[in-house]
Write an enzyme that holds these catalytic residues in place. Structure first.
Site, PDB file in Angstrom:
ATOM      1  N   ASN A   9      36.986 -16.377 -77.546  1.00 29.56           N
ATOM      2  CA  ASN A   9      38.038 -16.337 -76.531  1.00 29.56           C
ATOM      3  C   ASN A   9      37.404 -16.702 -75.188  1.00 29.56           C
ATOM      4  O   ASN A   9      36.703 -15.898 -74.591  1.00 29.56           O
ATOM      5  CB  ASN A   9      38.627 -14.916 -76.504  1.00 29.56           C
ATOM      6  CG  ASN A   9      39.595 -14.703 -75.361  1.00 29.56           C
ATOM      7  OD1 ASN A   9      40.042 -15.660 -74.723  1.00 29.56           O
ATOM      8  ND2 ASN A   9      39.915 -13.445 -75.083  1.00 29.56           N
ATOM      9  N   TRP A  10      37.680 -17.920 -74.757  1.00 29.37           N
ATOM     10  CA  TRP A  10      37.029 -18.403 -73.524  1.00 29.37           C
ATOM     11  C   TRP A  10      37.675 -17.851 -72.264  1.00 29.37           C
ATOM     12  O   TRP A  10      37.175 -18.050 -71.178  1.00 29.37           O
ATOM     13  CB  TRP A  10      37.059 -19.942 -73.490  1.00 29.37           C
ATOM     14  CG  TRP A  10      36.280 -20.606 -74.582  1.00 29.37           C
ATOM     15  CD1 TRP A  10      35.554 -20.007 -75.575  1.00 29.37           C
ATOM     16  CD2 TRP A  10      36.138 -22.024 -74.802  1.00 29.37           C
ATOM     17  NE1 TRP A  10      34.983 -20.935 -76.392  1.00 29.37           N
ATOM     18  CE2 TRP A  10      35.332 -22.191 -75.933  1.00 29.37           C
ATOM     19  CE3 TRP A  10      36.641 -23.149 -74.150  1.00 29.37           C
ATOM     20  CZ2 TRP A  10      34.984 -23.453 -76.434  1.00 29.37           C
ATOM     21  CZ3 TRP A  10      36.307 -24.410 -74.642  1.00 29.37           C
ATOM     22  CH2 TRP A  10      35.488 -24.547 -75.771  1.00 29.37           C
ATOM     23  N   LYS A  11      38.812 -17.231 -72.399  1.00 24.60           N
ATOM     24  CA  LYS A  11      39.552 -16.689 -71.247  1.00 24.60           C
ATOM     25  C   LYS A  11      39.773 -17.781 -70.195  1.00 24.60           C
ATOM     26  O   LYS A  11      39.906 -18.950 -70.545  1.00 24.60           O
ATOM     27  CB  LYS A  11      38.826 -15.461 -70.686  1.00 24.60           C
ATOM     28  CG  LYS A  11      38.503 -14.440 -71.784  1.00 24.60           C
ATOM     29  CD  LYS A  11      38.080 -13.108 -71.276  1.00 24.60           C
ATOM     30  CE  LYS A  11      37.809 -12.197 -72.466  1.00 24.60           C
ATOM     31  NZ  LYS A  11      37.472 -10.834 -72.098  1.00 24.60           N
ATOM     32  N   HIS A  96      46.270  -9.551 -75.841  1.00 27.59           N
ATOM     33  CA  HIS A  96      44.941  -9.188 -75.342  1.00 27.59           C
ATOM     34  C   HIS A  96      45.098  -8.134 -74.245  1.00 27.59           C
ATOM     35  O   HIS A  96      46.067  -8.159 -73.481  1.00 27.59           O
ATOM     36  CB  HIS A  96      44.229 -10.436 -74.795  1.00 27.59           C
ATOM     37  CG  HIS A  96      42.795 -10.175 -74.492  1.00 27.59           C
ATOM     38  ND1 HIS A  96      42.390  -9.557 -73.332  1.00 27.59           N
ATOM     39  CD2 HIS A  96      41.669 -10.406 -75.209  1.00 27.59           C
ATOM     40  CE1 HIS A  96      41.072  -9.431 -73.351  1.00 27.59           C
ATOM     41  NE2 HIS A  96      40.608  -9.931 -74.479  1.00 27.59           N
ATOM     42  N   GLU A  98      43.855  -7.814 -71.455  1.00 24.87           N
ATOM     43  CA  GLU A  98      44.007  -8.363 -70.097  1.00 24.87           C
ATOM     44  C   GLU A  98      45.452  -8.795 -69.857  1.00 24.87           C
ATOM     45  O   GLU A  98      45.959  -8.701 -68.748  1.00 24.87           O
ATOM     46  CB  GLU A  98      43.021  -9.529 -69.908  1.00 24.87           C
ATOM     47  CG  GLU A  98      41.594  -9.016 -69.781  1.00 24.87           C
ATOM     48  CD  GLU A  98      40.521  -9.937 -70.335  1.00 24.87           C
ATOM     49  OE1 GLU A  98      40.792 -11.136 -70.528  1.00 24.87           O
ATOM     50  OE2 GLU A  98      39.396  -9.438 -70.577  1.00 24.87           O
ATOM     51  N   GLU A 168      40.001  -4.141 -80.147  1.00 26.13           N
ATOM     52  CA  GLU A 168      39.176  -4.348 -78.966  1.00 26.13           C
ATOM     53  C   GLU A 168      39.309  -3.152 -78.029  1.00 26.13           C
ATOM     54  O   GLU A 168      40.239  -3.103 -77.207  1.00 26.13           O
ATOM     55  CB  GLU A 168      39.616  -5.612 -78.217  1.00 26.13           C
ATOM     56  CG  GLU A 168      39.503  -6.885 -79.021  1.00 26.13           C
ATOM     57  CD  GLU A 168      39.338  -8.100 -78.113  1.00 26.13           C
ATOM     58  OE1 GLU A 168      38.354  -8.810 -78.273  1.00 26.13           O
ATOM     59  OE2 GLU A 168      40.195  -8.305 -77.239  1.00 26.13           O
ATOM     60  N   GLY A 174      33.834  -6.911 -71.891  1.00 24.91           N
ATOM     61  CA  GLY A 174      33.162  -7.434 -70.699  1.00 24.91           C
ATOM     62  C   GLY A 174      32.278  -6.427 -69.986  1.00 24.91           C
ATOM     63  O   GLY A 174      31.825  -6.660 -68.867  1.00 24.91           O
ATOM     64  N   SER A 214      32.157  -6.829 -76.050  1.00 27.22           N
ATOM     65  CA  SER A 214      30.704  -6.938 -75.851  1.00 27.22           C
ATOM     66  C   SER A 214      29.942  -7.207 -77.150  1.00 27.22           C
ATOM     67  O   SER A 214      28.835  -6.697 -77.350  1.00 27.22           O
ATOM     68  CB  SER A 214      30.147  -5.698 -75.143  1.00 27.22           C
ATOM     69  OG  SER A 214      30.728  -5.586 -73.858  1.00 27.22           O
ATOM     70  N   GLY A 235      34.194 -12.722 -76.413  1.00 30.08           N
ATOM     71  CA  GLY A 235      34.503 -13.225 -75.075  1.00 30.08           C
ATOM     72  C   GLY A 235      33.283 -13.901 -74.466  1.00 30.08           C
ATOM     73  O   GLY A 235      32.947 -15.031 -74.815  1.00 30.08           O
ATOM     74  N   GLY A 236      32.615 -13.199 -73.586  1.00 26.63           N
ATOM     75  CA  GLY A 236      31.479 -13.748 -72.823  1.00 26.63           C
ATOM     76  C   GLY A 236      30.494 -14.555 -73.660  1.00 26.63           C
ATOM     77  O   GLY A 236      30.124 -15.680 -73.284  1.00 26.63           O
TER      78      GLY A 236
HETATM   79  P1  PGA Z   1      33.740  -9.705 -74.372  1.00 26.13           P
HETATM   80  O1  PGA Z   1      35.325  -9.959 -74.517  1.00 26.13           O
HETATM   81  O2  PGA Z   1      33.097 -10.194 -75.637  1.00 26.13           O
HETATM   82  O3  PGA Z   1      33.337 -10.500 -73.167  1.00 26.13           O
HETATM   83  O4  PGA Z   1      33.564  -8.232 -74.177  1.00 26.13           O
HETATM   84  C1  PGA Z   1      35.975  -9.802 -75.741  1.00 26.13           C
HETATM   85  C2  PGA Z   1      37.426 -10.136 -75.580  1.00 26.13           C
HETATM   86  O5  PGA Z   1      38.012  -9.824 -74.538  1.00 26.13           O
HETATM   87  O6  PGA Z   1      38.052 -10.742 -76.483  1.00 26.13           O
END
Ligand code: PGA
Length: 251
Positions: A9-11, A96, A98, A168, A174, A214, A235-236
């Site tokens: 997930n590149w956001k 998600h 967010e 999640e 993050g 993470s 994510g990251g």
């Molecule tokens: P993260 O994000 O790996 O940067 O913690 C995961 C996500 O939000 O899907």
């Protein structure tokens, strides 16, 4: 055997050029990933079209980060599931944390988005997970059960079998502080039991439940080793091709 999926997930990261570079790098390095692992890239909307062209003929799949709850019409700024599907994407992330937090998406709205996704042959990756205070006050099973039941329980059995769930925990996203593999396993098993109670064991045993929060090369192996963890939503670490591939090779 359940499908094992590692999705990036590149956001809200990567320009078109950066996304294409990252995709090429992932495709190149993906030869080291076991064929049983499905790799999914989830770039911003602006890059999906070009990235699906790059992945054509490879095993790498592409998804979107969100879709509208409506079919079409006067909803300025929204992108429909039909549009996403029309450019060759096959997955869509729904709910998600967010989006729940910054765009007030609630469980009922997410049910409507999941329906849109399914009606357009997109595989929804439905995200659920508790916040830190809910973890600390031991409400996490209750919170996730509500998210799962309110967004998924009106689906038919056949529809439910198409859904991928991503657990999640919000406190792990993050933050660099991942859930322990035991915490992940406990919640994944709980989610599977919750699905089994409503849709039957066969359905529950067939759906993939991914862990997100993470997840990185140093912890993926231990988390993926748990029986109810079928992959990760990354994510990251998905913004670095080597890390994303290393995670996918952790099964
Ligand atoms: P993260 O994000 O790996 O940067 O913690 C995961 C996500 O939000 O899907």
């Amino acid at each position: 055997m359940r499908k094992r999926i590692v999705a990036g997930n590149w956001k809200m990261n990567t320009t078109l050029a950066e996304g294409m570079e990252l995709t090429k790098s992932v495709i190149e390095k993906s030869i080291t990933v076991p064929k049983t692992i499905e790799l999914v890239l989830i770039p911003p909307f602006t890059s999906i079209n070009e990235i699906t062209k790059l992945t054509k003929g490879t095993a790498v799949k592409v998804g979107a980060q969100n879709c509208a709850e409506w079919v079409k019409g006067a909803y300025t700024g929204e992108v429909s599931a039909t549009m996403i599907s029309s450019i060759g994407a096959t997955y869509v992330v729904i709910g998600h944390s967010e989006r729940r937090e910054f765009f007030n998406e609630d469980n009922k709205m997410l049910y409507r988005k999941i329906k849109q996704a399914l009606e357009n042959r997109l595989i929804p990756i439905y995200c659920c997970g508790e916040k830190l205070n809910e973890r600390e006050s031991n409400k996490y099973f209750e919170v996730v059960e509500k998210q799962v039941s309110e967004s998924l329980f009106e689906l038919t059995k056949e529809q439910m079998m198409q859904v991928v769930i991503a657990y999640e925990p919000v406190w792990a996203i993050g933050t660099g502080k991942n859930a322990t593999s035991q915490q992940a396993q406990d919640m994944h098993a709980f989610i599977r039991t919750t699905i089994a109670k409503k849709f039957g064991k066969e359905v529950a045993d067939s759906i993939s439940i991914l862990y997100g929060g993470s997840c990185k090369p140093s912890n993926a192996e231990e988390i993926f080793a748990r029986p109810d963890v079928d992959g990760g939503l990354i994510g990251g670490a998905s913004l670095v091709a080597d890390d994303f591939i290393a995670i996918a090779c952790s099964f």
